[in-house]
Design a protein around this motif. Structure first.
Motif, short mmCIF file in Angstrom:
data_model
loop_
_atom_site.label_atom_id
_atom_site.label_comp_id
_atom_site.label_asym_id
_atom_site.label_seq_id
_atom_site.Cartn_x
_atom_site.Cartn_y
_atom_site.Cartn_z
N THR A 137 3.80 -1.42 -9.73
CA THR A 137 4.16 -1.51 -8.37
C THR A 137 3.84 -0.09 -7.71
O THR A 137 3.92 0.78 -8.15
CB THR A 137 5.88 -1.42 -8.40
OG1 THR A 137 6.26 -2.81 -9.14
CG2 THR A 137 6.48 -1.81 -6.89
N VAL A 138 3.05 -0.66 -6.48
CA VAL A 138 2.49 0.50 -5.55
C VAL A 138 3.23 0.51 -4.30
O VAL A 138 3.29 -0.59 -3.80
CB VAL A 138 0.99 0.28 -5.59
CG1 VAL A 138 0.55 1.61 -4.53
CG2 VAL A 138 0.28 0.24 -6.60
N ASN A 139 3.87 1.63 -3.83
CA ASN A 139 4.37 1.62 -2.59
C ASN A 139 3.60 2.45 -1.48
O ASN A 139 3.25 3.69 -1.92
CB ASN A 139 5.96 2.48 -2.70
CG ASN A 139 6.83 1.69 -3.32
OD1 ASN A 139 7.26 0.44 -3.11
ND2 ASN A 139 7.34 2.16 -4.69
N VAL A 140 3.16 1.92 -0.59
CA VAL A 140 2.40 2.59 0.28
C VAL A 140 3.14 2.75 1.66
O VAL A 140 3.25 1.90 2.48
CB VAL A 140 1.06 1.56 0.61
CG1 VAL A 140 -0.09 2.24 1.40
CG2 VAL A 140 0.37 1.19 -0.78
N PRO A 141 3.09 3.97 2.11
CA PRO A 141 4.05 4.08 3.41
C PRO A 141 3.20 3.69 4.64
O PRO A 141 1.82 3.95 4.26
CB PRO A 141 4.36 5.51 3.36
CG PRO A 141 4.44 6.07 1.78
CD PRO A 141 3.40 5.16 1.48
N LYS A 142 3.57 3.61 5.80
CA LYS A 142 3.13 2.88 6.93
C LYS A 142 3.09 4.36 7.79
O LYS A 142 3.94 5.13 7.67
CB LYS A 142 3.60 2.06 7.67
CG LYS A 142 3.56 0.61 6.88
CD LYS A 142 4.12 -0.40 8.02
CE LYS A 142 4.07 -1.76 7.34
NZ LYS A 142 4.54 -2.56 8.18
N GLN A 143 2.02 4.50 8.39
CA GLN A 143 2.01 5.48 9.38
C GLN A 143 1.76 4.95 10.77
O GLN A 143 1.19 3.63 11.09
CB GLN A 143 0.91 6.39 9.29
CG GLN A 143 -0.56 5.72 9.56
CD GLN A 143 -1.77 6.81 9.18
OE1 GLN A 143 -1.58 8.12 8.91
NE2 GLN A 143 -2.95 6.05 8.99
#
Length: 125
Positions: free
Chosen positions: A107-113
């Protein structure tokens, strides 16, 4: 049936050897993307996760252990394989990325900008 031929044509794009692929899901969870990959039997040191200019890549290089190599199999469907899957996330932030491997699922969590506008309008003379 022609649809099977279509699947056979595109299947090798997901892997390096054409035989093995892994399933990957991408969820838009509001302020982040959650990417999951099903990787049963794969150890975390056999996985590489990279974000490069908005493209998230998950690469697997599955190796056989010395214990497995020493066994005398009559039939074996597991072994060494490698595959890479990727997805483009245009507003992915490079800070705050996390990855966790649990029970054969990465599981990879990628924050948004905030999206940057990289478009420049050019006047025509």
């Amino acid at each position: 049936w022609p649809f099977n031929a279509f699947d056979d044509f595109f299947a090798p794009l997901a892997t390096t050897d054409g035989d093995v692929a892994f399933k990957m899901n991408v969820e838009d969870a509001g302020d982040k993307y959650v990417v999951t990959a099903e990787l049963p039997g794969v150890k975390k040191d056999e996985v590489d996760v990279e974000l490069n200019e908005g493209r998230l890549s998950v690469s697997v290089d599955k190796k056989e252990s010395d214990e497995e190599k020493g066994k005398n199999y009559l039939h074996k469907e597991t072994g060494e394989w490698s595959a890479t899957r990727g997805v483009y996330l245009k507003d992915a932030a490079t800070e705050g990325l996390t990855a966790k491997m649990d029970g054969g699922v990465l599981t990879v969590n990628v924050p948004k900008q905030a999206e940057k506008t990289n478009v420049t309008k050019v006047a025509i003379d």
